[in-house]
Design a protein around this motif. Structure first.
Motif, mmCIF file in Angstrom:
data_model
loop_
_atom_site.group_PDB
_atom_site.id
_atom_site.type_symbol
_atom_site.label_atom_id
_atom_site.label_comp_id
_atom_site.label_asym_id
_atom_site.label_seq_id
_atom_site.Cartn_x
_atom_site.Cartn_y
_atom_site.Cartn_z
ATOM 1 N N LYS A 108 -8.220 10.482 93.194
ATOM 2 C CA LYS A 108 -7.651 11.345 92.158
ATOM 3 C C LYS A 108 -8.715 12.297 91.606
ATOM 4 C CE LYS A 108 -8.563 7.914 88.530
ATOM 5 N NZ LYS A 108 -7.947 6.996 87.541
ATOM 6 N N ARG A 109 -9.986 11.969 91.831
ATOM 7 C CA ARG A 109 -11.091 12.789 91.321
ATOM 8 C C ARG A 109 -11.492 13.898 92.285
ATOM 9 N NH1 ARG A 109 -13.647 9.718 87.124
ATOM 10 N NH2 ARG A 109 -12.973 7.554 87.124
ATOM 11 N N GLY A 110 -11.064 13.798 93.527
ATOM 12 C CA GLY A 110 -11.476 14.766 94.528
ATOM 13 C C GLY A 110 -12.763 14.398 95.219
ATOM 14 N N GLU A 125 -10.033 13.624 83.634
ATOM 15 C CA GLU A 125 -11.094 13.674 84.632
ATOM 16 C C GLU A 125 -10.585 13.339 86.042
ATOM 17 O OE1 GLU A 125 -14.656 11.672 83.427
ATOM 18 O OE2 GLU A 125 -14.473 12.339 81.358
ATOM 19 N N SER A 126 -9.286 13.509 86.263
ATOM 20 C CA SER A 126 -8.715 13.358 87.609
ATOM 21 C C SER A 126 -8.772 14.720 88.291
ATOM 22 C CB SER A 126 -7.275 12.841 87.511
ATOM 23 O OG SER A 126 -7.231 11.573 86.909
ATOM 24 N N PHE A 127 -9.983 15.101 88.668
ATOM 25 C CA PHE A 127 -10.207 16.476 89.126
ATOM 26 C C PHE A 127 -9.518 16.778 90.452
ATOM 27 C CE2 PHE A 127 -14.308 15.495 86.768
ATOM 28 C CZ PHE A 127 -13.829 15.998 85.577
ATOM 29 N N PRO A 134 2.105 33.345 92.953
ATOM 30 C CA PRO A 134 0.785 33.979 93.106
ATOM 31 C C PRO A 134 0.453 34.964 91.989
ATOM 32 C CG PRO A 134 1.972 33.965 95.191
ATOM 33 C CD PRO A 134 2.949 33.548 94.145
ATOM 34 N N ALA A 135 1.432 35.383 91.221
ATOM 35 C CA ALA A 135 1.176 36.323 90.126
ATOM 36 C C ALA A 135 0.854 35.608 88.817
ATOM 37 C CB ALA A 135 2.381 37.238 89.917
ATOM 38 N N TYR A 136 1.001 34.276 88.792
ATOM 39 C CA TYR A 136 0.741 33.513 87.569
ATOM 40 C C TYR A 136 -0.753 33.203 87.497
ATOM 41 C CZ TYR A 136 1.140 29.812 84.056
ATOM 42 O OH TYR A 136 0.999 29.030 82.927
ATOM 43 N N LEU A 137 -1.490 33.973 86.729
ATOM 44 C CA LEU A 137 -2.947 33.924 86.761
ATOM 45 C C LEU A 137 -3.531 32.626 86.203
ATOM 46 C CD1 LEU A 137 -3.826 37.617 85.859
ATOM 47 C CD2 LEU A 137 -3.515 36.553 88.100
ATOM 48 N N LYS A 138 -2.794 31.967 85.315
ATOM 49 C CA LYS A 138 -3.317 30.717 84.772
ATOM 50 C C LYS A 138 -3.478 29.666 85.875
ATOM 51 C CE LYS A 138 -2.381 29.664 80.563
ATOM 52 N NZ LYS A 138 -1.719 29.224 79.309
ATOM 53 N N GLY A 139 -2.684 29.777 86.933
ATOM 54 C CA GLY A 139 -2.857 28.873 88.060
ATOM 55 C C GLY A 139 -4.240 28.999 88.683
ATOM 56 N N TYR A 140 -4.739 30.229 88.771
ATOM 57 C CA TYR A 140 -6.088 30.463 89.308
ATOM 58 C C TYR A 140 -7.148 29.870 88.383
ATOM 59 C CZ TYR A 140 -3.750 33.752 92.433
ATOM 60 O OH TYR A 140 -2.929 34.319 93.378
ATOM 61 N N TYR A 141 -6.912 29.995 87.068
ATOM 62 C CA TYR A 141 -7.858 29.411 86.113
ATOM 63 C C TYR A 141 -7.906 27.887 86.234
ATOM 64 C CZ TYR A 141 -8.715 33.709 83.442
ATOM 65 O OH TYR A 141 -9.122 34.959 83.045
ATOM 66 N N ARG A 142 -6.735 27.272 86.397
ATOM 67 C CA ARG A 142 -6.711 25.811 86.528
ATOM 68 C C ARG A 142 -7.424 25.376 87.808
ATOM 69 N NH1 ARG A 142 -5.938 25.967 81.910
ATOM 70 N NH2 ARG A 142 -3.963 25.612 80.804
ATOM 71 N N ARG A 143 -7.170 26.098 88.887
ATOM 72 C CA ARG A 143 -7.832 25.760 90.148
ATOM 73 C C ARG A 143 -9.340 25.936 90.001
ATOM 74 N NH1 ARG A 143 -5.722 28.657 95.568
ATOM 75 N NH2 ARG A 143 -6.860 30.450 94.711
ATOM 76 N N ALA A 144 -9.752 27.002 89.357
ATOM 77 C CA ALA A 144 -11.179 27.246 89.149
ATOM 78 C C ALA A 144 -11.801 26.166 88.269
ATOM 79 C CB ALA A 144 -11.387 28.622 88.520
ATOM 80 N N ALA A 145 -11.084 25.745 87.222
ATOM 81 C CA ALA A 145 -11.607 24.708 86.332
ATOM 82 C C ALA A 145 -11.834 23.404 87.078
ATOM 83 C CB ALA A 145 -10.650 24.494 85.161
ATOM 84 N N ALA A 146 -10.901 23.045 87.962
ATOM 85 C CA ALA A 146 -11.072 21.829 88.755
ATOM 86 C C ALA A 146 -12.265 21.950 89.695
ATOM 87 C CB ALA A 146 -9.792 21.545 89.547
#
Length: 491
Positions: free
Chosen positions: A392-394, A68-70, A85-97
């Motif tokens: 750490k939570r944002g 939960e350290s968003f 920028p081509a690694y799409l899982k990075g976008y998913y992680r950013r979106a999840a946060a």
């Protein structure tokens, strides 16, 4: 550079890359074993060895999400996208946060990008479509909201007074519309048998607690007599059977056994309805000996994501979910015990000038803002080093022992008590004994392996005593069973 030197340099680089991969693989193993702190250490080592690998940032982002350290998770998601920028899982992680922080518009941008890059990817299209629905729904809710004099629940939902009680209902009943000791004991037994309180009585309790909380101050002063015991509990998070275990260990609430529950009563655990009606019932039964403070999860954005809205809707109705949203807005933000102990859910402030009177003047009847005193009371965390830092939570801040010392001196306090963070023993003593954390949800989300705890004090001796306890069995309903479908982004 000679060929030999090039070969040596290449060998060194290959060895560094190999070490980084080994650290990543160790991190993956630790992550699967739910050893999140150690996993983060392993991923951090991999990043130090090879800072250009997007996978390492994305994996560490997931570990931070699990804790939960968003804010940290978001930073790593951003770093993953920058690294590749081509690694799409990075976008998913950013979106999840972003989703975890209730920032759905920002998350939608990432899902939209992935869906465009992979037009035939059904999963990407589904995530974009679902996130878009949430954004539109929230925009619609804001559009139809109108400024009007605040009405009580009883005034807003008069039609619910006519709810009839079926002849075959065998559960607890209010006596002349009031909560009694016998009602509470029957209610808890009813819940242990996985039965539901009749919606008429649920409605009555919500209306009564709404009327009561409106009259309470934002900061509630509590006086504990000299020889009396007082108990402070932290996050419960819908873990009803662990709540019952607290009462088994420490005794039921009563005028001679008062309690304070310090926020985050709901979400994640799938028995949040049972927890909140038990807590509200005791507040109505013993208003001067049972206290409730708002946590960051007593808010609509958290409830929509982490399960409470879904659970209330499944067990009762969307209308009742809306009623809870209004009630949560009126919960006090903190309590001051014998003028010496301040208890809040999150922590302290970005300014050294905050006084108890400043807290008393907060207009709390709203959703938590993203900055300011109210936000920080609900979201901030302590840090071991001096000064302040980004959360750490944002959301909120992190504050050091000097901040706690100055705040206590300015407001003539002995120490503060807060919750909000999982601790292995269920509690932690920090900042030279002036910042105590208590967390009362053992084996949080059936996965963290932590103890729960509560704190007791005596009125004539404010020295805290800690009691840790283990999780107890519960019916086979998984945590987050009612959460938004988007919670799978965290997996």
């Amino acid at each position: 550079m000679s060929a030999t030197e090039i070969d040596i340099l290449t060998t060194i680089q290959e060895d560094v890359i190999k070490q980084a991969e080994e650290a990543k693989n160790l991190g993956n193993m630790l992550l699967n074993n739910k050893e999140y702190d150690k996993a983060i250490e392993a991923y951090t080592k991999a990043i130090e060895l090879n800072p250009k690998n997007a996978i390492y940032y994305a994996n560490r982002s997931l570990a931070h999400l699990r804790q939960e350290s968003f804010g940290y998770a978001l930073a790593d998601g951003i770093s993953a996208v920058k690294a590749d920028p081509a690694y799409l899982k990075g976008y998913y992680r950013r979106a999840a946060a972003h989703m975890s922080l209730g920032k759905f518009k920002q998350a939608l941008l990432d899902f939209e990008y992935v869906a465009k890059v992979r037009p035939n990817d059904k999963d990407a299209k589904l995530k974009y479509t679902e996130c878009n629905k949430i954004v539109k729904m929230r925009a619609f809710e804001r559009a139809i909201a109108v400024d009007q004099p605040e009405k009580t629940l009883a005034e807003m939902y008069r039609d619910l007074e006519t709810i009839t009680i079926e002849d075959d209902y065998i559960g607890p009943k209010l006596e002349d519309g009031k909560v009694t000791e016998a009602f509470m004991e029957e209610l808890m037994d009813h819940y242990k048998q996985q039965r539901k309180l009749h919606k008429k009585f649920a409605y009555n309790i919500l209306c009564d607690i709404d009327a009561y909380l409106r009259k309470q101050p934002t900061l509630v002063d509590i006086t504990v007599p000299d020889d009396s015991k007082f108990t402070i509990c932290g996050d419960i998070h819908g873990q009803f059977y662990d709540l019952m275990n607290i009462f088994e260990i420490n005794g039921l609430p009563s005028p001679t056994n008062p309690y304070l529950f310090n926020g985050d009563f709901v979400d994640r655990g799938s028995f949040s309805v049972e927890c909140i009606f038990t807590l509200f019932g005791y507040k109505l039964l013993y208003p001067n000996h049972f206290y409730l403070a708002r946590g960051n999860h007593e808010s609509i954005s958290m409830n929509q994501m982490y399960g409470f809205c879904g659970e209330v809707t499944a067990k009762y109705s969307r209308t009742m979910s809306d009623m809870f949203t209004q009630v949560f807005n009126w919960l006090p933000l903190c309590h001051c015990i014998n003028k010496k102990i301040l208890v809040m859910h999150g922590g302290l402030f970005s300014s050294d000038d905050v006084t108890l009177d400043d807290i008393r003047q907060i207009e709390r009847n709203r959703q938590p803002p993203e900055e300011g005193i109210m936000c920080e009371l609900l979201w901030s965390d302590p840090q071991t080093w001096e000064g302040r830092g980004p959360s750490k939570r944002g959301v909120g801040i992190q504050f050091g022992p000097d901040v706690t010392k100055n705040f206590c001196e300015k407001n003539k306090l002995d120490y503060i008590v807060r919750s909000h963070e999982v601790k292995f023993m269920g509690y932690e003593v920090a900042h030279n004994g002036q910042c105590l954390t208590v967390f009362s949800a053992p084996n949080y989300c059936d996965s963290m392996g932590n103890m729960g705890a509560f704190i007791t004090i005596k009125g004539n001796d404010l020295t805290p005593t800690y009691k840790s306890f283990e999780a107890v069995p519960h019916p086979d309903v998984k945590p987050l069973a009612y959460a938004s479908s988007f919670m799978n982004l965290l997996n």
